[in-house]
Design an enzyme around this catalytic site. Structure first.
Site, PDB file in Angstrom:
ATOM      1  CG  HIS A 445      -2.019   0.977   1.196  1.00  0.00           C
ATOM      2  ND1 HIS A 445      -2.060   2.058   2.049  1.00  0.00           N
ATOM      3  CD2 HIS A 445      -3.125   1.094   0.412  1.00  0.00           C
ATOM      4  CE1 HIS A 445      -3.142   2.779   1.814  1.00  0.00           C
ATOM      5  NE2 HIS A 445      -3.800   2.222   0.824  1.00  0.00           N
ATOM      6  CE1 TYR A 478     -10.790  10.396  -3.990  1.00  0.00           C
ATOM      7  CE2 TYR A 478      -9.091   8.934  -3.155  1.00  0.00           C
ATOM      8  CZ  TYR A 478     -10.360   9.126  -3.650  1.00  0.00           C
ATOM      9  OH  TYR A 478     -11.203   8.057  -3.799  1.00  0.00           O
ATOM     10  NE  ARG A 574     -12.748  10.230   3.845  1.00  0.00           N
ATOM     11  CZ  ARG A 574     -11.799   9.469   3.305  1.00  0.00           C
ATOM     12  NH1 ARG A 574     -10.655   9.996   2.967  1.00  0.00           N
ATOM     13  NH2 ARG A 574     -11.983   8.174   3.144  1.00  0.00           N
TER      14      ARG A 574
END
Length: 733
Positions: A445, A478, A574
């Site tokens: 990731h 984003y 978030r």
């Protein structure tokens, strides 16, 4: 070849029994639903243009679909296998499912109510959306012609009788089921028509006026054209969601072949949710339950619109007056000062780029320059999500075709991007790129790009570390950070990480970076412990952290410990948050807020006061690819990077983090009971997205900061009461 030891998934699962502590945590799934409700609430925000409100509603619908396809599917699987593992808040899978069904049902009802409000507002703005009973007479003729010529040839009605078994309905597939009576003999006939996925959900009525009708409404309105000689007794639409997670089998010998097969199996996963129109009728409902596994599926009925995510099609209507004003991201002036030479600019000084306010094109320019530069000898790149039209892939292909050594770590386990990543992997391999798929058990990731360049008879390494994906589309919406550096220590660390992924060569002592699944959680705990020591020693102690989700029980307990020691903790989370803030005797000094607005807050930033109140020049500051979740610490390759350059430190801490804490127009505060309260803008409202859209960054400005057009300095007073005031940056060059 030695493979890394497979982790004990029973011990590290997000819902493992070992972490159960009722009263100390919020439920993960219900916290996610609360986040998606905040997304939906933005559809009611009068400050947003109308079509942007509709966009928020459609996003909440798509989010809810994925939640059922993955998270609810996992809980249903546990329930069906009699797995009674409890969540960290003490609930069994069955108890969680019961709570989810109730909460998600309320959310779905709210989505329908919001849609009806927006639909009325759209009509007032000249955008009409019809159903089968409200199509205007002047539109009916044109729609009938469109149906005959463009839709009817594609439809395939199927009788439902012993000779025609119930057809397969794909994931997210919508259909209309009809009960008919043959006029010739009064015989009852049942027919099903699958809405072809090749057709748009909304049909625009021919003409200048913006008038739309759904595909299922078209089928119902013009059903007599499909079924001549039949009377329409009843007709109802329905939609299915299927289990879409891919479970990796440890014995998989060929990961590529396994995922190609698994993707096909996913399309036929068990039905998790069956959505039906209200008033479908008991007989038709019974048929659907029987044929689509209704005993196990979660059934919902709605009198509104099935598949709220499809409303995004209406957002494409050419009405700029009903959308956010266009925004053009800046290209870092520092790189322009070097004639566009990314390497020269990075060699002079570390740079951080703040997306989407600064263009993702700088990342592409970095890779394109590397591909074309004859002095570049090697490029290494991780790819988690790259999108369908990826300039990153093109740059890697160009570099390989130019004879450079190019390695791409392609993550096949990136959920819902598996198929696209397989296609990219094949294209890269054909161009001569060395494609590696990383670990079987862990996802790669970390977002890292590494370029090795020959300079003055030696090799210099340039690195890019991102908090987001190498995806040019999501980079426009984003908020993420791109960090560029030529620091030799970071270059050596990056090389070790790539060797770990490609050859299972465990890193020796890393000089700058911390990584998971090796010691990242432990390093974070050490940093929190240092703040606890400061607090107990009578010094100021504070922690600021920004991320997408906070789930990990060990980290939450460490934050509780810090709060009890007097450490002031401000978290900007978030999405999911399992930590309970503001609970007397447990988390008195912890505050949690969520920012939901025009852009999706995605960057991960962590700051530790280091003996002084935040923000301060000596604070320990980090960016990362990881959220604070068990999967990020134990089942993914992630990085944590210290920010040492003063200008970059100022930008990330004094600008990005302070702005997030200052925001009042897009923020929600998490309460001790798990509810979220929207911030009141007050007399001095602050919108962090607007601030960064109108004020360039520090790191990317270069010599431009010496002009009178300086970046306004943000100041933070306790409880986020502050305002920007112009001030020159102390280290702009």
């Amino acid at each position: 070849m030695t493979r890394p030891v497979r982790p004990n998934f029973d011990a590290i699962d997000d819902e493992a029994d070992a972490h159960v502590a009722p009263g100390r945590y919020f439920n993960r799934e219900l916290s996610w639903l609360a986040f998606n409700r905040r997304v939906m609430e933005e559809a009611c925000n009068a400050a947003h243009p109308l079509l942007e409100r509709l966009r928020f509603l459609s996003i909440s619908g798509s989010n809810l679909d994925e939640f059922f396809m993955v998270r609810v599917a996992g809980l249903k699987g546990q329930q069906m296998q009699d797995v009674e593992r409890r969540s960290i808040d003490g609930l069994t899978p069955g108890q969680q499912l019961a709570a989810i069904v109730a909460d998600a049902g309320d959310l779905a009802d709210a989505q329908q109510a919001v849609w009806q409000d927006i639909r009325r507002d759209l009509a007032a703005a000249g955008i009409l959306v019809f159903d089968e009973t409200t199509i205007e007479d002047d539109a009916a003729q044109g729609l009938e012609r469109h149906f005959r010529e463009q839709i009817f040839p594609i439809l395939t009605p199927q009788a439902l009788d012993p000779a025609h078994p119930f057809p397969f309905i794909p994931n997210k597939g919508s259909s209309v089921i009809f009960d008919l009576v043959r006029l010739a003999d009064g015989q009852a006939v049942r027919e099903l028509v699958l809405l072809p996925p090749t057709l748009q959900r909304f049909v625009r009525v021919p003409g200048e006026r913006a008038r739309y009708v759904t595909l299922e409404a078209m089928l119902k309105r013009f059903a007599p054209l499909m079924f001549p000689g039949y009377a329409i007794k009843a007709a109802a639409a329905f939609r299915v969601l299927r289990d879409s997670d891919i479970e990796l089998e440890e014995e998989a010998e060929d990961l590529v072949l396994y995922f190609r097969s698994a993707i096909k199996r996913r399309r036929r996963g068990r039905v998790i949710r069956l959505e039906m129109e209200t008033g479908i009728g008991a007989e038709l409902e019974a048929v659907l339950k029987e044929e689509l596994g209704g005993s196990d599926a979660i059934l919902t009925e709605t009198g509104g619109f099935l598949g709220v995510g499809d409303l995004s099609q209406l957002v494409d209507e050419d009405r700029p007056d009903l959308k956010f004003p266009p925004f053009s991201p800046r290209f870092p002036e520092r790189i322009r000062e070097y004639g566009g030479d990314c390497f020269a600019a990075i060699r002079a000084k570390d740079i951080v780029v703040h997306h989407p306010y600064e263009s993702f094109d700088v990342v592409l320019a970095f890779l394109k320059q590397a591909a074309a530069d004859p002095d570049v000898v090697a490029i290494k790149q991780t790819l988690y999500r790259a999108g369908k039209q990826s300039a990153v892939i093109n740059a890697l292909v160009a570099a390989a075709e130019a004879g450079k050594s190019v390695t791409a770590v392609v993550e096949l386990k990136a959920r819902f991007d598996e198929e696209q990543n397989l296609l990219w992997a094949s294209a890269l391999e054909r161009a001569g790129v060395q494609v590696v798929y990383g670990f079987i058990d862990w996802k790669t990731h970390a977002k890292i790009s590494m370029v090795v360049r020959r300079e003055a008879g030696e090799f210099r390494t340039y690195c890019h570390f991102g908090t987001g994906n190498y995806h040019p589309i999501t980079a426009r919406i984003y908020t993420d950070l791109s960090f560029f550096t030529a620091d030799p220590k970071l270059g050596r660390d990056a090389a070790q990480i790539f060797n770990y992924i490609t050859g299972y060569v465990e890193p020796a002592a890393l000089e700058r970076l911390s990584i998971s699944p090796r010691y990242l959680r432990e390093r974070l705990c050490e940093l929190v412990d240092a703040e606890i020591a400061h607090a107990r020693g009578g010094k100021p102690a504070s922690i600021w952290a920004k991320m997408n989700s906070l789930v990990d029980p060990a980290i939450i307990e460490k934050l509780y410990e810090a709060s009890n020691a007097g450490v002031e903790i401000d978290l900007v989370i978030r999405g999911i948050c399992c930590l309970k803030p503001g609970v007397a005797g447990m988390s008195d000094h912890i505050r949690v807020k969520s920012v939901v607005g025009r852009f999706l807050e995605h960057s991960r930033i962590w700051a530790f006061g280091n003996g002084k109140a935040l923000p301060n020049d000596g604070a320990k500051l980090y960016i990362s690819s990881a959220d604070w979740m068990p999967r990020n610490f134990d089942r993914r390759v992630e990085y944590m990077l210290p920010i040492l350059n003063p200008t970059v430190h100022d930008q990330v801490l004094d600008q990005v983090m302070v702005a997030n804490l200052l925001d009042t127009e897009q923020s929600w505060d998490l309460q001790p009971d798990g509810s979220y309260e929207r911030d009141e803008p007050g007399t001095r409202p602050f919108n962090l997205h607007r601030y960064f859209m109108t004020n360039p960054s520090l790191s990317g400005r270069g010599a431009a900061l010496t002009t009178r057009d300086a970046v306004p300095k943000l100041s933070l007073r306790r409880r986020r009461v502050a305002a920007p005031a112009p001030s020159n940056d102390r280290d702009g060059a």
